[in-house]
Design an enzyme around this catalytic site. Structure first.
Site, PDB file in Angstrom:
ATOM      1  N   TYR A 137      44.444  -5.177  22.521  1.00  0.00           N
ATOM      2  CA  TYR A 137      44.576  -4.604  23.862  1.00  0.00           C
ATOM      3  C   TYR A 137      46.017  -4.154  24.012  1.00  0.00           C
ATOM      4  O   TYR A 137      46.933  -4.972  24.000  1.00  0.00           O
ATOM      5  CB  TYR A 137      44.241  -5.639  24.945  1.00  0.00           C
ATOM      6  CG  TYR A 137      44.241  -5.037  26.337  1.00  0.00           C
ATOM      7  CD1 TYR A 137      43.075  -4.519  26.890  1.00  0.00           C
ATOM      8  CD2 TYR A 137      45.416  -4.960  27.085  1.00  0.00           C
ATOM      9  CE1 TYR A 137      43.081  -3.933  28.150  1.00  0.00           C
ATOM     10  CE2 TYR A 137      45.426  -4.375  28.349  1.00  0.00           C
ATOM     11  CZ  TYR A 137      44.263  -3.869  28.874  1.00  0.00           C
ATOM     12  OH  TYR A 137      44.261  -3.287  30.123  1.00  0.00           O
ATOM     13  N   ASP A 236      53.617  -5.523  19.676  1.00  0.00           N
ATOM     14  CA  ASP A 236      53.328  -5.605  21.106  1.00  0.00           C
ATOM     15  C   ASP A 236      53.463  -7.068  21.544  1.00  0.00           C
ATOM     16  O   ASP A 236      52.573  -7.884  21.335  1.00  0.00           O
ATOM     17  CB  ASP A 236      51.907  -5.074  21.362  1.00  0.00           C
ATOM     18  CG  ASP A 236      51.548  -5.041  22.835  1.00  0.00           C
ATOM     19  OD1 ASP A 236      52.209  -5.732  23.628  1.00  0.00           O
ATOM     20  OD2 ASP A 236      50.582  -4.325  23.191  1.00  0.00           O
ATOM     21  N   LYS A 239      52.174  -9.789  26.060  1.00  0.00           N
ATOM     22  CA  LYS A 239      51.599 -11.010  26.631  1.00  0.00           C
ATOM     23  C   LYS A 239      52.167 -12.281  26.002  1.00  0.00           C
ATOM     24  O   LYS A 239      52.235 -13.317  26.655  1.00  0.00           O
ATOM     25  CB  LYS A 239      50.075 -11.001  26.452  1.00  0.00           C
ATOM     26  CG  LYS A 239      49.350 -11.927  27.405  1.00  0.00           C
ATOM     27  CD  LYS A 239      47.887 -11.516  27.493  1.00  0.00           C
ATOM     28  CE  LYS A 239      47.126 -12.339  28.502  1.00  0.00           C
ATOM     29  NZ  LYS A 239      45.716 -11.923  28.536  1.00  0.00           N
TER      30      LYS A 239
HETATM   31  C1  LIG Z   1      48.533  -6.775  29.333  1.00  0.00           C
HETATM   32  C2  LIG Z   1      48.851  -6.167  28.025  1.00  0.00           C
HETATM   33  C3  LIG Z   1      49.269  -4.831  27.930  1.00  0.00           C
HETATM   34  C4  LIG Z   1      49.277  -3.919  29.127  1.00  0.00           C
HETATM   35  O1  LIG Z   1      50.191  -4.325  30.090  1.00  0.00           O
HETATM   36  P1  LIG Z   1      49.985  -3.839  31.609  1.00  0.00           P
HETATM   37  O2  LIG Z   1      51.193  -4.382  32.299  1.00  0.00           O
HETATM   38  O3  LIG Z   1      48.709  -4.397  32.096  1.00  0.00           O
HETATM   39  O4  LIG Z   1      50.006  -2.360  31.615  1.00  0.00           O
HETATM   40  C5  LIG Z   1      49.635  -4.346  26.702  1.00  0.00           C
HETATM   41  N1  LIG Z   1      49.599  -5.116  25.599  1.00  0.00           N
HETATM   42  C6  LIG Z   1      49.217  -6.399  25.646  1.00  0.00           C
HETATM   43  C7  LIG Z   1      49.205  -7.201  24.395  1.00  0.00           C
HETATM   44  C8  LIG Z   1      48.805  -6.969  26.853  1.00  0.00           C
HETATM   45  O5  LIG Z   1      48.382  -8.221  26.899  1.00  0.00           O
END
Ligand SMILES: *Cc1c(COP(=O)(O)O)cnc(C)c1O
Length: 437
Positions: A137, A236, A239
């Site tokens: 995600y 990324d 989270k």
């Molecule tokens: C939540 C999330 C996003 C997106 O962040 P938003 O603030 O909701 O736009 C991107 N990458 C990861 C791994 C996430 O958990």
């Protein structure tokens, strides 16, 4: 303005922007507690999807925001440098390993940060393909959605040129690490020429895909393959970053050396703030290339400074590791009593409980069972949510300020909720509105 907050919510807030796990509606928050309409206080084990990294109304964040709001709140980083934004960028560079000249870009959300990274990588490298994982995600804007592999995104087509690889799951090993690496090599040798691939986007621990910790060495092997072909590695950390997993960065667990790092969620302590860190040769690609008028504004970046300062001053990296052991240990003790708990996993205060209908086959429970446990948890006084491609993994991303007493309280509620659902105390009608993704 009549009716309960829930009724009003249903009337005016667009369904496309809602994900509701229980009837919990908020009138306040304090520390690690959420206050619902009517005044009841609940223990927050969700951390608002990890964004409330210091809980609610943390004094350091509140003071920083109040000061900035009373000063140059409306100033735009596009047009003028401002002290909180520049100093936050300096701090992020100082705490994030990397070599050479690097730059920071600020956005409002993890989604726009991943979008920015995609766009600038395409432009700066001249390569158009990307690789990511099934289950990943990366956000909910056009670009970030187009490289995500979550089952909640099947309403939107992937970006052309994206290769989605399976993410090896040690608990349900449908694909081993070696098989995924072999598939990657096969794709490179056939339909996905690696010299056309700009970057690989990866989560150092899959979160929305089900709190999956990759097999040791797997992501490092992926990184090595990328390096061999000049493919940039984008990690990324939205989270699982910033002390969440018991390290400052989750990628440290994997020994990764990312080219670009994406931050969000906890960075603003729950306020809209994200960041991309990357090499100057990419991030300085062209002037005025990725402009958002209010991104990096002094109020949210003041909050970001307060978050990073508090993580350092209060030793939250070590605390997250210790409290994660504490909470996961209590969940493991629950697994001795409850057959439905197939696996307890995670790192630091990013913990998942994988619910199964059969420990032997590891078959996931129906989504309704997960929803009932969450609903019962709300009735008993705790907030938590679920993730996973089969909607069977309870997710725990509490504020890093969680106390040992709260860990005990939270685990007791989860245990009680599991027992009560097994005893039939939550009906299908109760949860009909709360099975959303
Ligand atoms: C939540 C999330 C996003 C997106 O962040 P938003 O603030 O909701 O736009 C991107 N990458 C990861 C791994 C996430 O958990």
């Amino acid at each position: 303005m009549t009716g309960s907050l829930n009724a009003r919510d249903a009337r005016v807030i667009a369904e496309i922007g809602r994900l509701r796990f229980s009837p919990l509606s908020l009138i306040g928050g304090r520390g690690n507690r959420l206050i619902e309409e009517g005044g009841r206080e609940l223990l927050d084990l969700s951390g608002s999807a990890g964004a409330a990294i210091l809980g609610y109304s943390h004094p350091a964040v509140a003071a920083a925001v109040a000061k900035a709001a009373g000063d140059m709140a409306g100033a735009s980083l596009l047009l003028y440098p401002n002290e909180p934004a520049v100093s936050l960028a300096e701090k992020l560079l100082a705490i994030t390993p990397g070599s050479g000249e690097r730059r920071v870009w600020f956005g409002h959300s993890g989604s726009d940060a991943n979008d920015c990274a995609l766009r600038v990588l395409t432009a700066a490298t001249g390569r158009k393909r990307f690789i990511s994982f099934v289950g990943s995600y990366h956000g909910n804007l056009t670009g970030s959605m187009g490289i995500s592999g979550h089952t909640a995104m099947t309403h939107t087509l992937p970006r052309p040129g994206v290769l989605l690889l399976p993410y090896p799951d040690p608990y349900r090993p449908e694909f081993s690490a070696d098989e995924v690496l072999k598939l990657m090599d096969f794709q490179f040798a056939t339909t996905c020429p690696p010299d056309q691939v700009a970057a690989m986007f990866l989560e150092p621990m899959m979160s929305d895909g089900g709190i999956i910790t990759p097999p040791p060495g797997f992501l490092k092997a992926v990184q090595d393959r990328c390096r061999a072909h000049g493919i940039r590695v984008v990690v990324d950390e939205v989270k699982v970053g910033l002390a969440r997993t018991g390290r400052m960065h989750c990628f440290e667990h994997e020994g990764l050396e990312p080219d670009l790092v994406i931050f969000g969620k906890g960075l603003g302590g729950g306020l809209p703030l994200s960041a991309v860190i990357g090499p100057a040769e990419i991030m300085d690609h062209a002037p005025a290339f990725a402009l958002l008028t209010t991104a990096g504004n002094p109020v949210v970046t003041a909050a970001g400074n307060a978050v990073l300062d508090t993580i350092a001053a209060d030793g939250l990296v070590a605390r997250s590791a210790a409290m994660g052991d504490e909470l996961a240990g209590r969940f493991r003790a629950l697994a001795e009593k409850h057959e439905i708990i197939g696996d307890v996993r995670g790192r630091g205060l990013a913990i998942g409980i994988d619910l199964v209908s059969d420990r032997e086959t590891r078959a996931p429970v129906p989504a309704a069972t997960t929803a009932k446990i969450i609903y019962r948890g709300w009735q008993l006084g705790a907030a938590f949510t679920y993730v996973g491609l089969s909607a069977n993994v309870l997710e725990f991303m509490p504020p890093l300020t969680l106390t040992p007493g709260e860990a005990e309280e939270g685990a007791a509620i989860v245990g009680q909720a599991i027992s009560d659902v097994a005893a039939g105390k939550v009906s299908d009608a109760d949860i009909a509105r709360y099975m959303m993704w």
